[in-house]
Write a protein that holds these residues in place. Structure first.
Motif, PDB file in Angstrom:
ATOM      1  N   ASP A  29     -12.189  23.838  18.119  1.00  0.00           N
ATOM      2  CA  ASP A  29     -11.504  24.739  19.047  1.00  0.00           C
ATOM      3  C   ASP A  29     -12.389  24.999  20.262  1.00  0.00           C
ATOM      4  O   ASP A  29     -13.613  24.848  20.216  1.00  0.00           O
ATOM      5  N   THR A  30     -11.766  25.413  21.333  1.00  0.00           N
ATOM      6  CA  THR A  30     -12.478  25.738  22.567  1.00  0.00           C
ATOM      7  C   THR A  30     -12.416  27.234  22.796  1.00  0.00           C
ATOM      8  O   THR A  30     -11.363  27.850  22.641  1.00  0.00           O
ATOM      9  N   TRP A  42     -16.557  38.915  27.269  1.00  0.00           N
ATOM     10  CA  TRP A  42     -15.437  38.697  26.370  1.00  0.00           C
ATOM     11  C   TRP A  42     -15.467  37.237  25.952  1.00  0.00           C
ATOM     12  O   TRP A  42     -15.796  36.358  26.732  1.00  0.00           O
ATOM     13  N   VAL A  43     -15.118  37.006  24.710  1.00  0.00           N
ATOM     14  CA  VAL A  43     -14.976  35.644  24.201  1.00  0.00           C
ATOM     15  C   VAL A  43     -13.568  35.522  23.668  1.00  0.00           C
ATOM     16  O   VAL A  43     -13.086  36.394  22.946  1.00  0.00           O
ATOM     17  N   ARG A  44     -12.888  34.456  24.058  1.00  0.00           N
ATOM     18  CA  ARG A  44     -11.541  34.256  23.537  1.00  0.00           C
ATOM     19  C   ARG A  44     -11.295  32.774  23.337  1.00  0.00           C
ATOM     20  O   ARG A  44     -11.925  31.926  23.955  1.00  0.00           O
ATOM     21  N   ARG A  45     -10.398  32.502  22.435  1.00  0.00           N
ATOM     22  CA  ARG A  45      -9.986  31.138  22.131  1.00  0.00           C
ATOM     23  C   ARG A  45      -8.984  30.707  23.191  1.00  0.00           C
ATOM     24  O   ARG A  45      -8.131  31.484  23.602  1.00  0.00           O
ATOM     25  N   ILE A  46      -9.102  29.470  23.662  1.00  0.00           N
ATOM     26  CA  ILE A  46      -8.100  28.950  24.583  1.00  0.00           C
ATOM     27  C   ILE A  46      -7.486  27.692  23.982  1.00  0.00           C
ATOM     28  O   ILE A  46      -8.123  26.986  23.200  1.00  0.00           O
ATOM     29  N   ASN A  47      -6.270  27.464  24.332  1.00  0.00           N
ATOM     30  CA  ASN A  47      -5.572  26.280  23.852  1.00  0.00           C
ATOM     31  C   ASN A  47      -5.990  25.064  24.673  1.00  0.00           C
ATOM     32  O   ASN A  47      -6.247  25.189  25.872  1.00  0.00           O
ATOM     33  N   PRO A  48      -6.049  23.887  24.078  1.00  0.00           N
ATOM     34  CA  PRO A  48      -6.404  22.682  24.841  1.00  0.00           C
ATOM     35  C   PRO A  48      -5.525  22.492  26.072  1.00  0.00           C
ATOM     36  O   PRO A  48      -5.981  22.011  27.086  1.00  0.00           O
TER      37      PRO A  48
END
Length: 76
Positions: A29-30, A42-48
């Motif tokens: 994951d990115t 802030w850290v968040r997951r992003i979609n490809p």
């Protein structure tokens, strides 16, 4: 909820399991790190798809990069 992690000599950090679970993170994951002037992060997951879209759009952002453009659009 606070979680502690130690930074390695290579600048790497392990994301705590609770945080990975909350963000639904899996291997490959990115994530994106966002910072503010006051030192918050802030850290968040992003979609490809987000990465692909941003890469495609980034090439068009230079078309308005002159000093004249900055002056013309400053107050918008």
């Amino acid at each position: 909820m606070s979680q502690l992690a130690k930074i390695s000599s290579k600048g790497q950090v392990t994301i705590p399991a609770d945080v990975r679970k909350k963000l639904h993170l899996e291997a490959g994951d990115t994530i994106v790190w966002e910072t503010s002037e006051d030192g918050r992060i802030w850290v968040r997951r992003i979609n490809p798809l987000d990465v692909e879209y941003l890469s495609a759009v980034s090439g068009t952002l230079s078309e308005w990069s002159s000093v004249e453009d900055d002056e013309a659009y400053r107050d918008l």
